[in-house]
Scaffold this motif. Structure first.
Motif, PDB file in Angstrom:
ATOM      1  N   VAL A   1      -8.080  64.603  14.578  1.00  0.00           N
ATOM      2  CA  VAL A   1      -6.729  63.769  13.493  1.00  0.00           C
ATOM      3  C   VAL A   1      -6.203  65.132  12.363  1.00  0.00           C
ATOM      4  CG1 VAL A   1      -6.138  63.145  10.969  1.00  0.00           C
ATOM      5  CG2 VAL A   1      -7.645  61.914  12.536  1.00  0.00           C
ATOM      6  N   GLU A   2      -6.182  66.146  12.583  1.00  0.00           N
ATOM      7  CA  GLU A   2      -5.866  67.812  12.504  1.00  0.00           C
ATOM      8  C   GLU A   2      -5.089  68.102  14.217  1.00  0.00           C
ATOM      9  OE1 GLU A   2      -5.277  71.797  11.186  1.00  0.00           O
ATOM     10  OE2 GLU A   2      -5.900  69.434   9.983  1.00  0.00           O
TER      11      GLU A   2
ATOM     12  N   LEU B   1      -7.309  57.696   6.690  1.00  0.00           N
ATOM     13  CA  LEU B   1      -5.588  57.970   6.620  1.00  0.00           C
ATOM     14  C   LEU B   1      -5.016  57.016   6.716  1.00  0.00           C
ATOM     15  CD1 LEU B   1      -2.758  60.041   7.360  1.00  0.00           C
ATOM     16  CD2 LEU B   1      -4.304  60.491   9.251  1.00  0.00           C
TER      17      LEU B   1
ATOM     18  N   TYR C   1      10.018  64.808  16.337  1.00  0.00           N
ATOM     19  CA  TYR C   1       8.764  65.637  15.795  1.00  0.00           C
ATOM     20  C   TYR C   1       9.442  67.175  15.254  1.00  0.00           C
ATOM     21  CZ  TYR C   1       5.557  64.495  19.751  1.00  0.00           C
ATOM     22  OH  TYR C   1       4.302  63.881  20.255  1.00  0.00           O
TER      23      TYR C   1
ATOM     24  N   TRP D   1       9.220  67.451  12.364  1.00  0.00           N
ATOM     25  CA  TRP D   1       8.429  67.922  10.894  1.00  0.00           C
ATOM     26  C   TRP D   1       8.394  69.376  11.797  1.00  0.00           C
ATOM     27  CZ3 TRP D   1       3.671  68.565  13.328  1.00  0.00           C
ATOM     28  CH2 TRP D   1       3.747  67.028  14.804  1.00  0.00           C
TER      29      TRP D   1
ATOM     30  N   HIS E   1       1.959  59.440   9.256  1.00  0.00           N
ATOM     31  CA  HIS E   1       1.665  60.675   8.298  1.00  0.00           C
ATOM     32  C   HIS E   1       3.270  61.308   8.290  1.00  0.00           C
ATOM     33  CE1 HIS E   1       0.005  64.340   6.768  1.00  0.00           C
ATOM     34  NE2 HIS E   1       1.041  64.456   6.959  1.00  0.00           N
ATOM     35  N   TYR E   2       4.172  61.542   8.778  1.00  0.00           N
ATOM     36  CA  TYR E   2       5.363  61.909   9.207  1.00  0.00           C
ATOM     37  C   TYR E   2       6.305  61.388   8.411  1.00  0.00           C
ATOM     38  CZ  TYR E   2       3.311  66.867  10.648  1.00  0.00           C
ATOM     39  OH  TYR E   2       2.015  67.486  10.361  1.00  0.00           O
TER      40      TYR E   2
ATOM     41  N   SER F   1      -3.406  66.412  15.630  1.00  0.00           N
ATOM     42  CA  SER F   1      -2.401  65.592  15.617  1.00  0.00           C
ATOM     43  C   SER F   1      -1.317  66.246  14.401  1.00  0.00           C
ATOM     44  CB  SER F   1      -2.744  64.300  15.555  1.00  0.00           C
ATOM     45  OG  SER F   1      -1.922  62.947  15.899  1.00  0.00           O
ATOM     46  N   ILE F   2      -1.374  66.646  13.506  1.00  0.00           N
ATOM     47  CA  ILE F   2      -1.088  66.625  13.151  1.00  0.00           C
ATOM     48  C   ILE F   2      -0.482  68.670  12.843  1.00  0.00           C
ATOM     49  CG2 ILE F   2      -1.050  66.861   9.963  1.00  0.00           C
ATOM     50  CD1 ILE F   2      -2.974  64.620   9.987  1.00  0.00           C
ATOM     51  N   HIS F   3      -1.872  68.660  12.746  1.00  0.00           N
ATOM     52  CA  HIS F   3      -1.022  70.147  12.963  1.00  0.00           C
ATOM     53  C   HIS F   3      -1.088  70.505  14.751  1.00  0.00           C
ATOM     54  CE1 HIS F   3      -0.725  70.457   8.829  1.00  0.00           C
ATOM     55  NE2 HIS F   3      -2.306  70.438   8.810  1.00  0.00           N
TER      56      HIS F   3
ATOM     57  N   ASN G   1      -3.391  59.498  17.375  1.00  0.00           N
ATOM     58  CA  ASN G   1      -1.503  59.827  17.060  1.00  0.00           C
ATOM     59  C   ASN G   1      -0.084  58.693  16.780  1.00  0.00           C
ATOM     60  OD1 ASN G   1      -0.681  61.682  18.946  1.00  0.00           O
ATOM     61  ND2 ASN G   1      -2.361  61.090  20.787  1.00  0.00           N
TER      62      ASN G   1
ATOM     63  N   GLY H   1      -1.303  60.514  12.974  1.00  0.00           N
ATOM     64  CA  GLY H   1       0.015  60.956  13.245  1.00  0.00           C
ATOM     65  C   GLY H   1       1.139  61.049  12.784  1.00  0.00           C
TER      66      GLY H   1
END
Length: 435
Positions: free
Chosen positions: A165-166, A54, A191, A193, A21-22, A168-170, A15, A18
């Motif tokens: 990971v996927e 990442l 959040y 995004w 990442h944003y 967390s991002i999506h 997390n 993630g």
């Protein structure tokens, strides 16, 4: 925003990555110097597909993520702190010792912080914990009031190990449990995004319950598939045909409707146990979930039974075990059916070789804690099957499809979907008609 994640296990590391990442500035907090040092080099201490790449980008190139041992400094340097420590199973009950320790630490940090700070419970806790334990400790050690001086939120995680990971991002959904509008607004900004359709806004205790409801339903669905596969075995029916057909129904869906040697991992076993206990304490028992636990506890024996049906007694045999993690694409062996199988085989005097693409280190550690040291850990699948009298494959790593044609002794797989047993004279699977 500036965000701290307290606890750098599966939930914390993924997390935190993630969030960074944003575009958020992220601090990971842990009490283990080795973990902190590793993370500051961009090296995760768990295996999750895509996580290392990442972290390398976020820690070494963008420098938007770092780790520290200093909880107070992290709280003072950020706007939001997410509690991501473990809540392990303790005799069928949830162990809150790590949660309590962190809540005290954050409370002490808030005592000397002027700005409004949001404390988020990300860890899985039984309904009532955030308000009756976390909030009480935060107020006690900070001398401040929730909703006035600081915010409290319950934001459960829904990560699937192996694709965390996927997720967390999506994410499929984002649940925000709050009790004041200011905290809700800040969390929505965190959040920013995500589209609004992803969000569910509820009270704090409801958010805690949603996490358990989801996990217990999915555990029930897996157990339902296993019960039907066991019946299909007895009736000479291919369980894969049955489960795929009912999974095609939109009301049911194929997700988690796949038989095997039982569920495991860091979430389902402890979460189902914890909510069963919570129901018993409140005199509102979850009878279905009690049966789910009972069925899952012995499901691994069906793979042993299949082997003994075809070979007779397997006591004192040379056995190769392929797959130790509770599922593919993770190194997590907590509550793995493979370890239960190994424990049984050791009790039968078997000579065991084991191999797993990622789960070897954790499996060895966990088995040694149980004083099981008779396992020989191999460096490859080829070494594992050499000289074996039978091979068991409880975890369906895709790469095992390549080794199965090279095996010449009876092979027993826990997941019918790994290969078609009809293609091999020596392969047998749970949920497949007896030959």
């Amino acid at each position: 925003m500036k965000i701290s994640f307290v606890g750098s296990g599966y939930v914390g590391q993924v997390n935190a990555a993630g969030a960074a990442h944003y575009g958020h500035e992220v601090i990971l907090v842990d009490i283990d110097p080795k973990k902190v040092d590793s993370l500051n080099k961009g090296i995760p201490t768990i295996f999750e597909k895509g996580l290392e790449g990442l972290l390398q980008e976020l820690v070494l190139k963008k420098k938007t993520l770092r780790a520290t041992l200093d909880l107070q400094q992290a709280v003072h340097a950020t706007d939001i702190s997410l509690i991501c420590v473990g809540t392990p199973d303790k005799g069928g009950m949830i162990d809150l010792s790590y949660i309590q320790q962190v809540a005290k630490g954050i409370g002490e940090a808030l005592k000397t912080k002027e700005n409004y700070h949001v404390v988020v419970v990300k860890s899985t806790v039984v309904p009532g914990t955030s308000l009756n334990t976390v909030n009480v400790l935060l107020e006690q050690y900070s001398g401040k009031k929730a909703g006035i001086d600081f915010g409290l939120c319950m934001n459960p995680e829904f990560l699937r190990e192996g694709v965390a990971v996927e997720d967390s991002i999506h994410p499929d959904s984002i649940v925000l449990g709050t009790q004041d509008e200011k905290t809700k607004k800040i969390m929505r900004e965190m959040y920013a995004w995500a589209e609004e359709s992803k969000f569910t806004y509820v009270g704090i205790t409801a958010a805690e319950a949603i996490k358990y409801a989801k996990n217990s339903f999915l555990a029930t669905k897996i157990t339902f598939a296993n019960e039907w596969a066991n019946f299909c075995d007895a009736a000479g029916i291919d369980a894969k045909e049955v489960l795929e057909a009912i999974g095609a129904d939109r009301r049911i869906s194929p997700m988690f409707l796949r038989n095997g040697p039982g569920y495991g991992g860091s979430c389902f076993p402890k979460d189902v146990n914890a909510i069963v206990h919570a129901g018993q304490v409140r005199h509102s028992p979850f009878r279905i979930l009690e049966e789910v636990v009972a069925v899952n506890h012995t499901q691994y024996l069906h793979l042993i039974d299949l082997a003994q049906e075809k070979m007779g007694s397997i006591a004192r045999r040379k056995v190769g075990i392929l797959g130790l993690s509770f599922k593919p694409e993770t190194d997590d062996t907590r509550e793995s059916p493979a370890l239960r199988i190994i424990s049984y085989l050791v009790s039968q005097g078997c000579e065991i070789k084991a191999y797993c693409p990622q789960g070897m280190e954790m499996a060895k550690e966990m088995l040694e804690e149980r004083r099981i040291t008779e396992v020989n850990y191999m460096n490859s699948a080829e070494e594992c099957i050499k000289d074996a009298e039978l091979v068991l494959i409880p975890t369906d790593w895709a790469e095992f499809k390549e080794i199965i044609p090279k095996i010449t002794v009876p092979t027993f797989i826990g997941h019918r979907s790994l290969v078609n047993p009809d293609d091999y004279a020596h392969v047998y699977a749970l949920g497949y008609p007896k030959r």
